[in-house]
Design a protein around this motif. Structure first.
Motif, short mmCIF file in Angstrom:
data_model
loop_
_atom_site.label_atom_id
_atom_site.label_comp_id
_atom_site.label_asym_id
_atom_site.label_seq_id
_atom_site.Cartn_x
_atom_site.Cartn_y
_atom_site.Cartn_z
N MET A 1 -3.01 -2.22 -4.41
CA MET A 1 -2.55 -3.61 -4.36
C MET A 1 -1.73 -3.83 -3.09
O MET A 1 -0.93 -2.98 -2.72
N CYS A 4 2.18 -3.36 -2.95
CA CYS A 4 2.72 -2.22 -3.71
C CYS A 4 3.10 -1.08 -2.76
O CYS A 4 2.29 -0.60 -1.98
N PHE A 6 3.76 2.02 -3.37
CA PHE A 6 3.06 3.29 -3.58
C PHE A 6 1.60 3.20 -3.12
O PHE A 6 1.03 4.19 -2.63
N CYS A 7 0.98 2.02 -3.22
CA CYS A 7 -0.37 1.85 -2.65
C CYS A 7 -0.28 2.01 -1.13
O CYS A 7 -1.19 2.59 -0.51
N HIS A 46 -4.30 1.57 -8.15
CA HIS A 46 -3.13 0.82 -8.60
C HIS A 46 -3.22 0.57 -10.09
O HIS A 46 -4.19 0.00 -10.58
N HIS A 97 3.94 0.77 -10.05
CA HIS A 97 2.73 1.58 -9.90
C HIS A 97 3.05 2.89 -10.63
O HIS A 97 4.02 3.57 -10.26
ZN ZN Z 1 0.09 0.36 -6.27
#
Ligand code: ZN
Ligand code: 5GP
Length: 134
Positions: A1, A4, A6-7, A46, A97
């Motif tokens: 995403m 995001c 962490f993405c 995600h 996430h």
């Molecule tokens: Zn993510």
């Protein structure tokens, strides 16, 4: 995403210290560690919570958790671990996430157990709660 964090780490838009990686999961050191070697393990797709992961993806994540612990074991030789995740805002989740925290533990490090997360069982008895499940 797109937004995001962490993405962005998965897409290498934000640097990280990877300690384990496979086709489905990535484990990297937490930027604000609560213990030496504090790591988070995330799925490469995600998903906000584990309820958004199908069983297959959850199994893959579980395998990655174990392999990350194996790696921490080899490198840091901790005396123990706390492993778990903060699920949604009430559970302390900040990054939306899925991520599983692995916190290596050492004798005398001053930390608590999972039981120290909360001590507020409410007014229902265990029997009353059990009836809700029957
Ligand atoms: Zn993510
Ligand atoms: P949560 O409270 O959502 O379970 O935990 C999120 C964790 O992600 C926190 O422990 C925080 O320190 C970590 N974190 C947040 N942003 C970054 C980042 O950009 N890089 C790394 N390595 N960790 C992060």
């Amino acid at each position: 995403m797109k937004d995001c964090i962490f993405c962005k780490i998965i897409n290498k838009e934000i640097p990280n210290h990877t300690i384990y990686e496979d086709n489905h999961s990535l484990a990297f050191l937490d930027i604000f560690p609560h213990a030496k070697g504090h790591a988070v393990v995330i799925p490469k797709i995600h998903a906000e919570t584990i309820f958004d992961l199908n069983e297959e993806l959850f199994k893959e994540l579980s395998v990655a958790i174990k392999k990350t612990m194996n790696r921490i074991e080899e490198v840091l030789h901790p005396d123990g671990y706390n492993v778990g995740w903060n699920h949604e805002k009430a559970g302390g989740q900040v990054v939306p996430h899925v991520h599983v925290h692995i916190m290596p533990r050492w004798e005398g490090d001053g930390g608590g157990s999972q039981h120290s997360v909360i001590k507020n069982p409410g007014s229902m008895t265990v029997d009353e709660v059990a009836k809700l499940f029957s």
